[in-house]
Design an enzyme around this catalytic site. Structure first.
Site, mmCIF file in Angstrom:
data_model
loop_
_atom_site.group_PDB
_atom_site.id
_atom_site.type_symbol
_atom_site.label_atom_id
_atom_site.label_comp_id
_atom_site.label_asym_id
_atom_site.label_seq_id
_atom_site.Cartn_x
_atom_site.Cartn_y
_atom_site.Cartn_z
ATOM 1 N N LYS A 56 0.840 -1.203 0.000
ATOM 2 C CA LYS A 56 0.000 0.000 0.000
ATOM 3 C C LYS A 56 0.874 1.251 0.000
ATOM 4 O O LYS A 56 0.617 2.217 -0.715
ATOM 5 C CB LYS A 56 -0.941 -0.022 1.219
ATOM 6 C CG LYS A 56 -2.034 -1.072 1.078
ATOM 7 C CD LYS A 56 -2.798 -1.374 2.360
ATOM 8 C CE LYS A 56 -3.759 -2.550 2.125
ATOM 9 N NZ LYS A 56 -4.465 -3.007 3.308
ATOM 10 N N GLN A 100 -4.690 -1.796 9.610
ATOM 11 C CA GLN A 100 -4.527 -3.088 8.935
ATOM 12 C C GLN A 100 -5.127 -4.202 9.796
ATOM 13 O O GLN A 100 -4.818 -4.327 10.978
ATOM 14 C CB GLN A 100 -3.025 -3.342 8.679
ATOM 15 C CG GLN A 100 -2.743 -4.611 7.902
ATOM 16 C CD GLN A 100 -3.324 -4.593 6.479
ATOM 17 O OE1 GLN A 100 -3.247 -3.597 5.778
ATOM 18 N NE2 GLN A 100 -3.904 -5.699 6.064
ATOM 19 N N ASP A 123 -11.039 2.557 3.771
ATOM 20 C CA ASP A 123 -11.271 1.126 3.559
ATOM 21 C C ASP A 123 -12.753 0.863 3.270
ATOM 22 O O ASP A 123 -13.118 -0.207 2.780
ATOM 23 C CB ASP A 123 -10.875 0.337 4.824
ATOM 24 C CG ASP A 123 -9.641 -0.514 4.616
ATOM 25 O OD1 ASP A 123 -9.273 -0.755 3.449
ATOM 26 O OD2 ASP A 123 -9.044 -0.930 5.632
#
Ligand code: NDP
Length: 287
Positions: A56, A100, A123
């Site tokens: 990422k 995460q 997200d």
């Protein structure tokens, strides 16, 4: 059986093209004084999580999006993690926040997701954003389902009226991809571990999405002639290589389009995260 094999939808190539477009957009935004910024919180040292996070970060670098990764000790308390998120919610330089997953067992993942300001939830996991997606409002779409829809659209695949069968009903992939397909006027069927006669459903799919997490659970036998097959699964097998939920070689003989693993949905997931981060930066600048 089809006489031709499926066209492969290469997520890596599409992702590359989209990143080049985003790079131009980020350069233009920077000229107006906005530098999109993503902050990633990584708790613990799970190797898979570390590798996803570094992917990422690299993608942010490629497009000029600024990013930082904070590595936190696995023993961090839930309270301290939530406080860190609150601090990021209040930091005007931070446009996107990503924690995460998975998190250590002593931390309630849902609580963490719900602490992120929905306007920084790149997200797309916050219930507010999921709710907006459900009612078809503009919002941050969860990255993997958003990537799948983008892949289908890149091939001008008409979704309307198609029977979409989703195998898997997780909150991050199965359920939202079904919702997005429904929003595009597909007729949607969800299958899961308690589904009886799975093959009856998969064989009736015009669009078949496999999001199970078991290698080759779908084979050519399960695919209708001419179907569009999207393989979300990422499974590491004995020889150390990655494979999908779909047996690519046999499914390719039946499908009209198919996504591979690797170089399929995976790269698109990261690309849509970048897209969401740019969207967050533009919207926060407006407010
Ligand atoms: P989950 O484990 O959360 O969900 C798996 C789903 O599959 C569940 O709904 C489960 O049913 C269903 N299932 C399990 N076994 C069967 C079976 N034999 N037949 C039918 N359904 C079954 O996984 P995720 O949704 O998080 O991920 C799915 C896969 O996608 C994984 O391989 C993951 O690594 C990958 N992934 C890839 C991403 C990418 O960017 N490419 C991003 C996210 C995930 P039930 O609900 O009844 O338990």
């Amino acid at each position: 059986m089809s006489t031709t094999t499926a066209e492969v939808i290469n997520g890596k190539d599409l992702s590359h093209d989209m990143k080049m477009e985003m790079k131009t957009e980020v350069t233009e935004l920077k000229q107006t004084g906005i530098t999109p910024h993503l902050t990633v919180l990584l708790v613990g040292d799970d190797p898979a999580s570390k590798s996803y996070v570094s992917g990422k970060k690299k993608a942010c670098d490629e497009t000029g999006i600024s990013s930082d990764v904070t590595e936190l000790d696995p023993s961090i308390s839930e309270e301290e993690l939530l406080q860190r998120i609150e601090d990021l919610n209040n930091d005007p330089k931070v446009h996107g926040i990503l924690v995460q997953l998975p998190l250590p067992d002593h931390i309630d993942e849902q609580k963490v997701i719900e602490t992120i300001d929905p306007s920084k939830d790149v997200d797309g996991f916050h219930p507010v954003n999921i709710g907006r997606m459900m009612i078809g409002e503009d919002t941050f779409l969860p990255c993997t389902p958003y990537g799948i829809i983008t892949m289908l659209k890149s091939k001008n695949i008409n979704i309307e009226g198609k029977h979409a069968v989703i195998v898997g009903r997780s909150n991050i992939v199965g359920k939202p991809v079904g919702q997005l397909l429904l929003n595009e006027n597909a007729t949607v069927t969800y299958c899961h571990s308690r589904t009886k006669n799975l093959q009856e459903f998969t064989r009736s799919a015009d669009i078949l999405i496999a999001a199970v997490g078991k290698p080759h659970v779908i084979t050519g036998e399960d695919v209708k002639d001419g179907a569009i097959v999207v393989d979300v699964g990422v499974n590491r097998i004995e020889d150390g290589s990655l494979t999908g939920d779909v047996d690519f070689e046999s499914a390719k003989q039946k499908a009209s389009y198919i996504t591979p693993v690797p170089r399929g949905v995976g790269p698109m997931t990261i690309t849509m995260l970048l897209k969401n981060t740019i969207k967050a930066a533009k919207e926060l600048a407006k407010s």
